[in-house]
Design an enzyme around this catalytic site. Structure first.
Site, mmCIF file in Angstrom:
data_model
loop_
_atom_site.group_PDB
_atom_site.id
_atom_site.type_symbol
_atom_site.label_atom_id
_atom_site.label_comp_id
_atom_site.label_asym_id
_atom_site.label_seq_id
_atom_site.Cartn_x
_atom_site.Cartn_y
_atom_site.Cartn_z
ATOM 1 N N SER A 270 42.650 79.035 86.971
ATOM 2 C CA SER A 270 42.582 79.812 88.217
ATOM 3 C C SER A 270 41.367 80.845 88.016
ATOM 4 O O SER A 270 40.742 81.580 88.624
ATOM 5 C CB SER A 270 43.865 80.848 88.575
ATOM 6 O OG SER A 270 43.943 81.890 87.498
ATOM 7 N N LYS B 29 43.389 87.942 85.892
ATOM 8 C CA LYS B 29 42.842 87.723 87.332
ATOM 9 C C LYS B 29 41.883 89.083 87.371
ATOM 10 O O LYS B 29 41.689 89.931 86.540
ATOM 11 C CB LYS B 29 43.888 88.172 88.298
ATOM 12 C CG LYS B 29 44.752 87.256 88.692
ATOM 13 C CD LYS B 29 44.334 85.873 89.207
ATOM 14 C CE LYS B 29 45.715 84.847 89.517
ATOM 15 N NZ LYS B 29 46.249 84.327 88.224
#
Length: 207
Positions: A129, A167
């Site tokens: 991701s 993230k």
């Protein structure tokens, strides 16, 4: 490599670029300006070009006969920058969350520029991701423990369900989000997260 014998001392950004160039060169290629810019958190390739010019001026890069850049012979392996050992404290998700682990699983030898903070540790990345931020499945990220981070910084965050994820932290007004660097993954709400630390480096090992 002795910086004083090679050229003027490097800034942190220049060290980051030089380390990235060496890693990518081990793949048998030279990175694009866009790749270099992404790995130093810049949006414009011009920022990458600026750092390359400075590294050339300081003696770490040179021009080839075709006008492209290459590492000078004395910095081919970044020898002499200094190394440190940091603990590997498990795995962090770059995708769906994985259970946070605190135990030391292994030790990783890294450039000492990444380990200036005494509590820096490494986490193994699972998932893709964050691939557009040059963090791939199987890489190790180096985490500097801290309870807060600036908008846009890459963080290791602990979610309410006890899983940890990697993230970019994004604040919009009074809301907090965890934003991936891959368009195929969703943005996650970050209102009830705990920040474990900020990413200060990425280590990739080539077999």
């Amino acid at each position: 490599m002795d910086e004083h014998n090679t050229g003027k001392p490097l800034t942190n950004k220049q060290r980051q670029v030089l380390t990235f160039l060496t890693r990518v060169q081990q793949e048998g290629r030279w990175p694009t300006l866009e790749e270099i810019a992404r790995c130093i958190g810049a949006r414009a390739p011009a920022a990458a070009h600026h750092h390359l010019k400075r590294l050339e001026t300081k003696g770490y890069l040179r021009r080839t006969a075709w006008g492209s850049y290459e590492l000078t012979p004395q910095v081919q392996m970044l020898e002499g920058l200094g190394v440190s050992r940091v603990p590997v404290r498990g795995t962090i998700a770059a995708g769906t969350g994985v259970e946070a682990v605190e135990a030391v699983e292994d030790w990783l030898t890294v450039d000492s520029v990444f380990a200036r903070h005494p509590d820096v540790y490494a986490l193994r990345v699972q998932g893709d991701s964050m691939v557009d931020a040059c963090v791939c499945d199987g890489d190790h990220v180096l985490i500097r423990p801290q309870p807060a981070a600036d908008n846009g910084e890459m963080v290791a965050a602990l979610r309410e369900d006890g899983t940890a994820t990697l993230k970019h932290l994004h604040r919009d007004g009074g809301q907090v989000f965890l934003v991936p660097a891959n368009p195929y993954y969703p943005t996650l709400p970050g209102d009830n997260i705990s920040i474990l630390g900020k990413v200060v480096g990425v280590i990739r090992v080539f077999a």
